[in-house]
Motif scaffolding. Sequence first.
Motif, short mmCIF file in Angstrom:
data_model
loop_
_atom_site.label_atom_id
_atom_site.label_comp_id
_atom_site.label_asym_id
_atom_site.label_seq_id
_atom_site.Cartn_x
_atom_site.Cartn_y
_atom_site.Cartn_z
N GLY A 299 -9.83 6.34 -5.61
CA GLY A 299 -9.34 5.86 -4.31
C GLY A 299 -10.49 5.49 -3.38
O GLY A 299 -11.62 5.96 -3.54
N PHE B 132 -10.94 8.86 3.59
CA PHE B 132 -10.39 10.11 3.07
C PHE B 132 -9.44 9.77 1.92
O PHE B 132 -8.52 8.98 2.07
CB PHE B 132 -9.63 10.89 4.15
CG PHE B 132 -8.90 12.07 3.57
CD1 PHE B 132 -9.58 13.23 3.21
CD2 PHE B 132 -7.53 12.00 3.28
CE1 PHE B 132 -8.92 14.29 2.64
CE2 PHE B 132 -6.88 13.06 2.71
CZ PHE B 132 -7.56 14.22 2.38
N ASN C 129 1.05 4.00 -2.93
CA ASN C 129 0.77 5.42 -2.67
C ASN C 129 1.93 6.28 -3.13
O ASN C 129 1.75 7.33 -3.74
CB ASN C 129 0.54 5.67 -1.18
CG ASN C 129 -0.90 5.40 -0.77
OD1 ASN C 129 -1.76 5.22 -1.64
ND2 ASN C 129 -1.15 5.34 0.52
N ILE D 195 2.61 16.05 0.76
CA ILE D 195 1.26 16.07 1.38
C ILE D 195 0.98 17.46 1.95
O ILE D 195 1.67 17.91 2.88
CB ILE D 195 1.17 15.02 2.50
CG1 ILE D 195 1.46 13.64 1.92
CG2 ILE D 195 -0.21 15.04 3.15
CD1 ILE D 195 1.51 12.54 2.93
N ALA E 225 1.93 9.09 -6.02
CA ALA E 225 2.28 10.47 -5.74
C ALA E 225 3.29 10.99 -6.77
O ALA E 225 3.36 12.20 -7.01
CB ALA E 225 2.86 10.59 -4.34
N THR F 56 4.57 14.48 -4.99
CA THR F 56 4.02 15.84 -4.83
C THR F 56 4.01 16.30 -3.37
O THR F 56 3.79 17.47 -3.08
CB THR F 56 2.59 15.89 -5.37
OG1 THR F 56 1.89 14.75 -4.85
CG2 THR F 56 2.56 15.83 -6.88
N ASP G 140 9.50 8.67 -1.22
CA ASP G 140 9.21 9.00 -2.63
C ASP G 140 9.60 10.44 -2.88
O ASP G 140 9.89 11.20 -1.95
CB ASP G 140 7.74 8.75 -2.95
CG ASP G 140 6.83 9.72 -2.24
OD1 ASP G 140 6.83 10.92 -2.61
OD2 ASP G 140 6.11 9.30 -1.26
N ASN H 10 0.83 -1.21 0.00
CA ASN H 10 0.00 0.00 0.00
C ASN H 10 0.86 1.26 0.00
O ASN H 10 0.63 2.19 -0.76
CB ASN H 10 -0.90 -0.02 1.24
CG ASN H 10 -2.18 0.75 1.02
OD1 ASN H 10 -2.19 1.69 0.25
ND2 ASN H 10 -3.24 0.35 1.69
N LEU I 168 -9.14 3.91 2.30
CA LEU I 168 -9.06 2.99 3.43
C LEU I 168 -7.63 2.52 3.66
O LEU I 168 -7.30 2.01 4.72
CB LEU I 168 -9.95 1.77 3.19
CG LEU I 168 -11.43 1.99 3.48
CD1 LEU I 168 -12.23 0.79 3.03
CD2 LEU I 168 -11.66 2.24 4.96
N GLY I 169 -6.79 2.73 2.61
CA GLY I 169 -5.45 2.19 2.65
C GLY I 169 -4.68 2.56 3.91
O GLY I 169 -4.30 1.70 4.69
N LEU I 170 -4.46 3.84 4.09
CA LEU I 170 -3.61 4.28 5.20
C LEU I 170 -4.24 3.97 6.55
O LEU I 170 -3.54 3.61 7.50
CB LEU I 170 -3.31 5.77 5.08
CG LEU I 170 -2.27 6.12 4.01
CD1 LEU I 170 -2.09 7.63 3.90
CD2 LEU I 170 -0.94 5.47 4.34
N SER I 171 -5.55 4.11 6.63
CA SER I 171 -6.20 3.83 7.93
C SER I 171 -6.03 2.36 8.30
O SER I 171 -5.76 2.03 9.45
CB SER I 171 -7.67 4.27 7.88
OG SER I 171 -8.52 3.19 7.77
P1 ADP Z 1 -6.24 5.84 -1.34
O1 ADP Z 1 -4.93 5.29 -1.71
O2 ADP Z 1 -7.38 4.92 -1.57
O3 ADP Z 1 -6.49 7.22 -1.81
P2 ADP Z 1 -4.95 6.06 1.19
O4 ADP Z 1 -5.46 6.03 2.61
O5 ADP Z 1 -3.92 5.09 0.87
O6 ADP Z 1 -6.22 5.93 0.23
O7 ADP Z 1 -4.39 7.46 0.93
C1 ADP Z 1 -5.12 8.58 1.31
C2 ADP Z 1 -4.60 9.82 0.63
O8 ADP Z 1 -3.34 10.14 1.14
C3 ADP Z 1 -4.36 9.69 -0.81
O9 ADP Z 1 -5.51 9.99 -1.56
C4 ADP Z 1 -3.24 10.70 -1.10
O10 ADP Z 1 -3.78 11.96 -1.39
C5 ADP Z 1 -2.51 10.80 0.18
N1 ADP Z 1 -1.21 10.13 0.13
C6 ADP Z 1 -0.93 8.90 0.64
N2 ADP Z 1 0.37 8.62 0.47
C7 ADP Z 1 0.93 9.70 -0.14
C8 ADP Z 1 2.25 10.03 -0.59
N3 ADP Z 1 3.29 9.16 -0.47
N4 ADP Z 1 2.48 11.22 -1.17
C9 ADP Z 1 1.44 12.08 -1.31
N5 ADP Z 1 0.18 11.84 -0.89
C10 ADP Z 1 -0.10 10.67 -0.34
#
Ligand code: ADP
Length: 659
Positions: free
Chosen positions: A615, A609, A554, A596, A558, A594, A591, A550, A618-621
């Motif tokens: 998207g 979010f 991500n 955050i 990015a 862009t 990475d 994941n 749910l990935g990060l959560s």
């Molecule tokens: P999804 O991948 O489904 O959008 P995530 O929970 O994985 O859900 O990510 C949430 C948001 O966090 C992403 O939509 C993105 O905007 C931001 N994000 C996550 N990882 C990065 C990263 N490495 N660089 C920039 N933005 C990121």
Amino acid sequence: MLATMVWLAGRYEASQVQTRLERDAADAVSDIRTALTHNLQSLQALPADAPGQLAWEVEASELLRIRRELVRIEWRDAHLKLRTHVQSPYRPVAWDMRLRESSQSDLSIACTNARRLGSPAYSTSYFQPHGDGLGSEMMELCVPLTAGGRTTGFLVATYGLQDMLLNLVAHNLTRSQEASFTEPDGTRLAVMGAARRGSRMFTAQHLLDLPGATLVLRMDGWHTAPSVFPNVLTALVTAMSIALVTVMVVLVRDNRRRLRAERDLADALAFRKAMEDSLVTGLRARDLQGRITYVNPAFCEMVGFTPQELLGLSMSAPYWPPERVEEYQQRQAIRFAGTMPPREGFESEFMRKDGTRFPVLIIEAPLINAQGQHTGWMSAFLDISEQRRVEELSRASQERLQATARLATVGEMASLLSHELNQPLAAISSYANGSLNLLEQQAAPALACTSADTSAAPPVPDALDDVRMAMRQIARQAERAGRVIKSVHDFVRRRDQAREAVSAQQLLDAILPLVSLQARKLGVRVFTTVEPGLPSTLCDRTMVEQVLLNLARNAMQAMDDPTVRTRVLDIRVRHAASSQHSDWIEFVVTDQGTGIPTEVAAKLFTPFFTTRPEGMGLGLSMCRTVIEQHGGFLGFAPNSPRGTVFTFTLPASQPDSRP
Ligand code: ADP
């Protein structure tokens, strides 16, 4: 002094009364004397010669008629023998002639005196009964008649003392006076005028000394209590002093009232001050020019300025945020143009002395003084930062609640899906394995045939190998998918995951084929570095692989941006930085994407979010939940010069067991 003056005035008045009485007594005595002399002359003028007896009687009667104090006139010869007499027509008196003729009578004593002196003489007074049961004090005057040096006879005139007072003194007496003849020892002989018994009696005595007799004329006067106002001056002084005393009394009373009022006022003021000081609402008063005329302690505490720093300021206040000064000035101008503020108040933002901002609720009202004049504006302030925070909290918890509800649904879905997908995946797996077996079996007879029948076209061994390899991959991935689904299912059901010791390299190897696929598509170079001598991690292998996958995905997404030139994904595994010899292993995914933004960072781990159209958010959560379930920590920081660094930690299985 005033009392002394009044007393002296009273004394003076008394002495005046006494003096007047003395004078009256002297006047009366003088009047009596004059009258007696007058009478004496009249008596002497009577024709007292032998042939003129009748004429004498006529004239004597006349005299008696005029002079009422005379009671009787007798003409006696030289031997005191009565020749003739006349009586007063006014008062009958029963004369006891025997007594009268006696040589011891007052008459003979008086005449003896007169003869001796050769001039008229009076007798002492004596009581003469009138015959009607009454009587009065009488006095004789004996006038010797002489002819050629020889006494030829006597004229005896009898005076009634009472009548003397009545006729000679009465006209001068006032109603408050009493005149009386007394003997020297004080015995009253005749009284006239009834002195009323007043509060003060005044007495004056004067001697009336006649030849042969002495009488005392006594005058009594009465007076009421000496006048309080004997004269104008005393009256004035008294009036003034009364006025003075009255004014003093009034002043004292007024002063007392004033003191009481002052005390009440001070109490009321203290009460009000205490009330103002204990208020939590900030209060501020401004005059019509906008100058601050009053601030209460709560307001000062709210904005962090002292009253001295605030009072008198008008156009701009130090608690206005600089960027909003213009807006507030306009608002103030509108207020001073006479526009009434909204009754329910309005929200605004203020700045504390330290520069921090806070929201306030302002309620303004016109300040009307006791005369009903509009003199300024009164404002009440409520610091609503706490309220806002609570609102924010409740909103956030509301959102979390919704997210949890959705998560539960997702969980249900996931478990349903895993249940439903298990069978087709198992089928795929068994078909792949079956195909593999078939291929193996096919390969063996084919080889055998080759030696037996070389004419038959042998299968191309490379192609078969490729197919075999593909089949193997299909089987492996299908199994992996099965495991993923099982883990997700377990995760959703919150069952205890199976922890196993896995080396970092193994984890990386598991995900690299999938990562490389996407990396190639996006033109990203992937670097992996594992610190040598790292212990294995103790973890739920499948889930941690998912986390790594994941994060890598991500990161690559990015970097999928036209502005990103250097597309490098760097995955490092090392000891946790904080403690070199700790039991923790740190995974770092870097990475050059862009980055955050702050507003995204705040909600990054919130379920659902996402900034990507496709998207799930749910990935990060999920990643964080997985890592935290392992007791680790998942965090992120900006990368230099650009991009983001995601870091997570996992426990080591055997701390520093490896060399
Ligand atoms: P999804 O991948 O489904 O959008 P995530 O929970 O994985 O859900 O990510 C949430 C948001 O966090 C992403 O939509 C993105 O905007 C931001 N994000 C996550 N990882 C990065 C990263 N490495 N660089 C920039 N933005 C990121």
